[in-house]
Motif scaffolding. Structure first.
Motif, PDB file in Angstrom:
ATOM      1  N   UNK A 204      51.392 -65.765 -19.266  1.00 54.82           N
ATOM      2  CA  UNK A 204      50.724 -67.069 -19.163  1.00 54.82           C
ATOM      3  C   UNK A 204      49.280 -67.000 -18.698  1.00 54.82           C
ATOM      4  N   UNK A 205      48.875 -65.877 -18.104  1.00 56.84           N
ATOM      5  CA  UNK A 205      47.481 -65.748 -17.672  1.00 56.84           C
ATOM      6  C   UNK A 205      46.524 -65.777 -18.854  1.00 56.84           C
ATOM      7  N   UNK A 206      47.023 -65.509 -20.050  1.00 55.95           N
ATOM      8  CA  UNK A 206      46.185 -65.498 -21.251  1.00 55.95           C
ATOM      9  C   UNK A 206      46.026 -66.887 -21.858  1.00 55.95           C
ATOM     10  N   UNK A 207      46.752 -67.878 -21.337  1.00 54.56           N
ATOM     11  CA  UNK A 207      46.698 -69.236 -21.882  1.00 54.56           C
ATOM     12  C   UNK A 207      45.677 -70.078 -21.123  1.00 54.56           C
ATOM     13  N   UNK A 208      45.141 -71.081 -21.824  1.00 50.78           N
ATOM     14  CA  UNK A 208      44.298 -72.037 -21.114  1.00 50.78           C
ATOM     15  C   UNK A 208      45.190 -72.991 -20.327  1.00 50.78           C
ATOM     16  N   UNK A 209      44.577 -73.832 -19.525  1.00 48.61           N
ATOM     17  CA  UNK A 209      45.344 -74.686 -18.607  1.00 48.61           C
ATOM     18  C   UNK A 209      46.291 -75.620 -19.356  1.00 48.61           C
ATOM     19  N   UNK A 210      45.836 -76.172 -20.480  1.00 50.19           N
ATOM     20  CA  UNK A 210      46.667 -77.128 -21.226  1.00 50.19           C
ATOM     21  C   UNK A 210      47.897 -76.448 -21.808  1.00 50.19           C
ATOM     22  N   UNK A 211      47.707 -75.291 -22.430  1.00 48.01           N
ATOM     23  CA  UNK A 211      48.841 -74.585 -23.030  1.00 48.01           C
ATOM     24  C   UNK A 211      49.782 -74.047 -21.959  1.00 48.01           C
ATOM     25  N   UNK A 212      49.238 -73.599 -20.856  1.00 47.58           N
ATOM     26  CA  UNK A 212      50.072 -73.080 -19.772  1.00 47.58           C
ATOM     27  C   UNK A 212      50.921 -74.200 -19.172  1.00 47.58           C
ATOM     28  N   UNK A 213      50.336 -75.387 -19.045  1.00 52.88           N
ATOM     29  CA  UNK A 213      51.089 -76.519 -18.505  1.00 52.88           C
ATOM     30  C   UNK A 213      52.243 -76.893 -19.430  1.00 52.88           C
ATOM     31  N   UNK A 214      51.996 -76.856 -20.746  1.00 51.61           N
ATOM     32  CA  UNK A 214      53.065 -77.179 -21.697  1.00 51.61           C
ATOM     33  C   UNK A 214      54.145 -76.097 -21.690  1.00 51.61           C
ATOM     34  N   UNK A 215      53.735 -74.842 -21.543  1.00 47.81           N
ATOM     35  CA  UNK A 215      54.707 -73.750 -21.484  1.00 47.81           C
ATOM     36  C   UNK A 215      55.686 -73.978 -20.343  1.00 47.81           C
TER      37      UNK A 215
END
Length: 289
Positions: A204-215
């Motif tokens: 998840x460190x590779x995701x931006x904040x929006x995608x990480x929140x959805x994950x």
């Protein structure tokens, strides 16, 4: 030879005790230093070499997630006792025992992709080839196993590796970072492989904040519930189920769809693999001459 009297007779007779004893003996056998290759491509490692390879492959996998060889090495050097558990699951299933006996492989040499493409819509085989085409990937890029000493356990992790795309197709997940992480969480909960857990935690460190929140809000809850309740997928003989209706298959295996994923542009993996195969083929003109 009679069993030791220190062990109660009721325990000696139990199937559970037999399985645990077999498991311990396998670990002891695996722990012995292996100096000669046990199968083609096998590279024996002692404990220090295995630890060094595990750390090095973990670092390289984080720095460059496209390094499939490093991800494969990480999976093998950190597998630990999880492979014994997966093998026991296969041994307890008639379908799983058949897989261990026949040891099928998944690639374009062993699977007739044209035949699968001609199957009716709604079948598992057709869904699989549709997924491959839509994502632009091929099953021919899976790394061979090198660092597992036991040949049967080496096949178990090879089987897991080659069936990964089946889980993508079954769950209708594309090939992108967030979808791979959703599947990594599913695989960690379902198979118990440490490598999947490492990917799930650090990915998840590779995701931006929006995608990480959805994950964390949508995909991980699905992965935890579905992965913990689904039938052991390592025991499924997928090649004998090409014509099975995929909806019926999901119901049988206890799998339901994750939240809808965002499909990005198809990869060029399949095209590159095709070009490599054609380059290895001898030139027809030179053969005629």
């Amino acid at each position: 030879m009679a069993a030791p009297r220190l062990i109660p007779r009721s325990i000696r007779r139990s199937n559970n005790f037999y399985l645990k004893s077999r498991h311990v003996l396998s670990i002891v056998s695996q722990a012995r230093q292996v100096t000669k290759p046990a199968y083609e491509g096998h590279i024996p490692l002692n404990w220090a070499e295995n630890a060094f390879m595990a750390v090095g492959s973990a670092v390289m996998s984080l720095l460059d997630p496209r390094r499939g060889d490093m991800i494969a090495a990480l999976g093998e050097t950190t597998a630990g006792n999880s492979l014994y558990h997966l093998r026991e699951q296969m041994l307890e299933s008639p379908e799983g025992r058949k897989i261990l006996r026949e040891r099928p492989r998944v690639n374009t040499d062993t699977v007739d992709m044209e035949k699968l493409s001609a199957l009716p819509e709604g079948t598992f085989g057709r869904a699989y080839t549709n997924w491959l085409e839509r994502c632009g990937v091929t099953p021919d890029t899976r790394e061979p196993v090198h660092y597992i000493d036991d040949p049967e356990l080496a096949y178990v992790i090879q089987r897991y590796r080659e069936c990964h795309d089946f889980y993508h197709a079954l769950c209708n997940l594309p090939v992108n970072v967030e979808s791979e992480l959703a599947l990594k969480w599913f695989e960690f909960v379902h198979f118990g492989l440490p490598m999947a857990g490492l990917g799930a935690v650090f990915g998840p460190l590779r995701l931006n904040a929006e995608k990480r929140e959805r994950l964390f809000r949508e995909y991980i809850p699905w992965a935890l519930r579905c992965g913990s309740t689904a039938k052991p997928l390592i025991t499924v003989y997928w090649e004998e189920r090409w014509e099975q209706n995929i909806v019926d298959m999901k119901q049988e295996l206890g799998i339901w769809d994750p939240p809808p994923a965002v499909w990005s542009k198809a990869l060029k993996e399949s095209q590159k693999a095709k070009e490599k195969r054609q380059a290895r083929m001898p030139d027809s003109a030179s053969i005629k001459s």
